[in-house]
Design a protein around this motif. Structure first.
Motif, PDB file in Angstrom:
ATOM      1  N   ILE A 149     -23.917  12.909   2.094  1.00 54.10           N
ATOM      2  CA  ILE A 149     -23.621  11.929   3.155  1.00 54.10           C
ATOM      3  C   ILE A 149     -22.198  12.080   3.673  1.00 54.10           C
ATOM      4  N   GLY A 150     -21.469  13.060   3.136  1.00 57.30           N
ATOM      5  CA  GLY A 150     -20.153  13.389   3.659  1.00 57.30           C
ATOM      6  C   GLY A 150     -19.020  12.534   3.155  1.00 57.30           C
ATOM      7  N   GLU A 151     -19.214  11.772   2.094  1.00 57.92           N
ATOM      8  CA  GLU A 151     -18.145  10.910   1.607  1.00 57.92           C
ATOM      9  C   GLU A 151     -17.119  11.663   0.762  1.00 57.92           C
ATOM     10  N   THR A 164     -13.102  30.929   2.219  1.00 59.14           N
ATOM     11  CA  THR A 164     -13.611  29.615   2.582  1.00 59.14           C
ATOM     12  C   THR A 164     -15.054  29.760   3.001  1.00 59.14           C
ATOM     13  N   VAL A 165     -15.968  28.928   2.385  1.00 61.78           N
ATOM     14  CA  VAL A 165     -17.389  28.991   2.662  1.00 61.78           C
ATOM     15  C   VAL A 165     -17.837  27.661   3.238  1.00 61.78           C
ATOM     16  N   SER A 166     -18.568  27.707   4.317  1.00 62.31           N
ATOM     17  CA  SER A 166     -19.058  26.472   4.936  1.00 62.31           C
ATOM     18  C   SER A 166     -20.106  25.846   4.044  1.00 62.31           C
ATOM     19  N   ALA A 167     -19.883  24.592   3.627  1.00 58.51           N
ATOM     20  CA  ALA A 167     -20.825  23.884   2.762  1.00 58.51           C
ATOM     21  C   ALA A 167     -21.716  22.966   3.564  1.00 58.51           C
ATOM     22  N   THR A 168     -21.145  22.142   4.380  1.00 56.22           N
ATOM     23  CA  THR A 168     -21.905  21.268   5.274  1.00 56.22           C
ATOM     24  C   THR A 168     -21.184  21.284   6.608  1.00 56.22           C
ATOM     25  N   PRO A 169     -21.772  20.737   7.645  1.00 53.66           N
ATOM     26  CA  PRO A 169     -21.090  20.730   8.949  1.00 53.66           C
ATOM     27  C   PRO A 169     -19.755  20.043   8.917  1.00 53.66           C
ATOM     28  N   THR A 170     -19.476  19.192   7.944  1.00 54.69           N
ATOM     29  CA  THR A 170     -18.253  18.413   7.965  1.00 54.69           C
ATOM     30  C   THR A 170     -17.326  18.696   6.801  1.00 54.69           C
ATOM     31  N   GLN A 171     -17.657  19.687   5.964  1.00 53.61           N
ATOM     32  CA  GLN A 171     -16.801  19.921   4.793  1.00 53.61           C
ATOM     33  C   GLN A 171     -16.778  21.395   4.449  1.00 53.61           C
ATOM     34  N   GLU A 172     -15.802  21.792   3.666  1.00 54.39           N
ATOM     35  CA  GLU A 172     -15.650  23.172   3.260  1.00 54.39           C
ATOM     36  C   GLU A 172     -15.500  23.248   1.754  1.00 54.39           C
TER      37      GLU A 172
END
Length: 508
Positions: free
Chosen positions: A321-323, A494-502
């Motif tokens: 949920i991006g928290e 750096t690897v993209s984990a979710t659209p809003t976090q790394e």
């Protein structure tokens, strides 16, 4: 089911056979104790007739053999019983006297035996004496023609009256033997019947046939697992731990051409030990030198943090949920190369969350950050969570509990995975019954052979490059079961984990 299968079923349920034998012996003993002792007394009569010459003797013999059969019925007649009662008090009615008398004709002879059975030994003898006296008199009266002085048939007592010294009933030895045999037969019949109506999975061959996938392991039942589910400490030398190592080895050869680095572990129903299997498989892989990440994706009943003794408050749900950032909630465990991502907060919509793009992106990121990712999921038949996660992984490991999961449940779970085109790596029979001889051989081998040195990383996985995950757990570069060593990785990426976090791997 063939004979060997029936014998195996009886062997598995030996306690049921033992219980029925004990019940049979107990019932026989109770009947023996409560049965009133009975005594018998007997008398034997010889029936003859006057004859002249061989021809007369032969014809007379045939006549007497037919006559003796009538005399046998006369011994149990009302007329003889009334005559005995009228002659003197015996403490019984005519019907009771008649019920106590039995007769038997010796085959192809003119011998007739009368037997009196009574609970009173002395009364049995008195009745037999009365039978001997009144029966002879009765036959003489009946067989004497009118106007004749003597009957054509003569009856003499040739044996008895004689009474048995010991009661003929009950017979303890016979009763116990009959009770034991009947209990044994009943127990075997119940075992076979139970085997015929039992629809649970009880052997690896059946599980392999139902899932149409290889049987990768059979984890034996261990009572110690109830209090110590993990294969650490003393449990690391148990047969259960050795079975986990065999499962780890078998995973290497599932498909050498298409390696599986993200593996989902699921089951058909709840209570089959899938979470414990996930933990122990991750521990076993970490012992072999792999960098393992264990993810608790059973968001309805998360158990991984509880088993491993980690903080369960923040985890996968909070990442999706991006928290929080995934690097902040991954927790190292023990001194092994094992990292754990707990389930986190309880979401109201687990299926939607697990099927989101954020979950797919997270699994891709984790794939590049660990050698093996083990994902514990919910049961297949209860909810759709496991099927949603399965399509995002490289393969699924289906756990089935011995003696609990039915064949129909396993078949339905397999169909659920096939419906979403999930790749089933194999199946595992959990809490299986192990042949005592195999367990004994392992224990003997373990006691006489020194523990081997720690296993080196599996071929194809280079040594650690010296990079750290935030939180202090050292990560070797990515490798896969059966993969060849790849080109050296950069010390920082750096690897993209979710659209809003790394998700970042930071050099030391």
């Amino acid at each position: 089911m063939d004979l060997r299968t029936h014998l195996a079923v009886v062997r598995q349920r030996w306690w049921l056979v033992l219980a029925t034998v004990m019940i049979g012996l107990g019932a026989a003993g109770l009947v023996t104790v409560r049965t009133e002792p009975l005594y018998t007394s007997s008398v034997t009569f010889f029936v003859t007739t006057q004859s002249q010459g061989v021809t007369d003797a032969y014809q007379g013999g045939l006549f007497l053999q037919q006559r003796v059969k009538s005399y046998a019925d006369l011994l149990t007649s009302d007329r003889l019983a009334h005559a005995i009662v009228a002659a003197g008090p015996v403490g019984l009615t005519a019907d009771e006297v008649r019920a106590r008398i039995s007769s038997r004709v010796e085959a192809n002879t003119v011998l007739l035996r009368a037997t009196v059975t009574d609970s009173d030994q002395a009364r049995s003898l008195r009745l037999t004496e009365a039978v001997a006296s009144h029966f002879v008199s009765l036959v003489q009266r009946l067989e004497t023609p009118p106007g004749a002085q003597e009957p054509p048939v003569k009856i003499e007592t040739v044996s008895g009256p004689r009474v048995s010294a010991d009661p003929v009933s009950p017979r303890p030895a016979r009763n116990l033997a009959v009770g034991g045999v009947l209990g044994l037969l009943l127990g075997i019949a119940l075992c076979v019947l139970r085997g015929l109506i039992d629809t649970t999975v009880r052997d690896g061959a059946t599980l392999q046939q139902l899932t149409s996938s290889p049987l990768l392991g059979q984890i034996p039942w261990d009572v110690e697992a109830l209090t110590a589910p993990l294969i650490v400490g003393a449990a690391s030398q148990s047969a259960r731990a050795e079975a986990m190592r065999k499962l780890r080895t078998n995973l290497r050869f599932v498909d050498v051409h298409e390696s599986a680095r993200v593996i989902a572990v699921t089951s058909a129903v709840q209570g089959e030990g899938k979470s414990t299997l996930s933990c122990n498989l991750a521990i076993s892989l970490a012992e072999a030198g792999w960098q393992v990440l264990l993810v608790d994706a059973d968001l309805r009943r998360p158990k991984i943090a509880q088993y491993l003794g980690l903080e369960p408050g923040v985890g996968l749900t909070d990442v999706l949920i991006g928290e929080v950032d995934v690097a902040d909630v991954v927790q190292p465990w023990g001194d092994r190369s094992l990292l754990v991502l707990p389930g986190g907060s309880m979401p109201p919509n687990p299926s939607e969350l697990l099927g989101s793009k954020g979950m797919a992106d997270l699994l891709r990121a984790l794939r590049e950050s660990a050698d093996i990712v083990i994902v514990d999921t919910a049961p297949l038949l209860a909810v759709t969570d496991a099927a949603v996660v399965a399509v995002q992984t490289d393969g699924v490991l289906l756990a089935t509990r011995h003696g609990k999961t039915t064949r129909a449940q396993v078949a339905t779970a397999t169909e659920a995975l096939e419906a979403v085109a999930a790749r089933v790596l194999g199946c595992v029979l959990n809490m299986a019954k192990v042949v005592r001889a195999d367990s004994y051989q392992y224990e003997m081998y373990r006691t006489v052979v020194a523990d081997p040195p720690p296993a080196a990383p599996i071929s194809g996985v280079p040594a650690a490059q010296g990079v750290d995950w935030p939180g202090g757990a050292e990560l070797p570069p990515v490798g896969a079961i059966g993969d060849e060593p790849g080109p050296p990785r950069q010390d920082s990426r750096t690897v993209s984990a979710t659209p809003t976090q790394e998700l970042t791997r930071i050099p030391r």
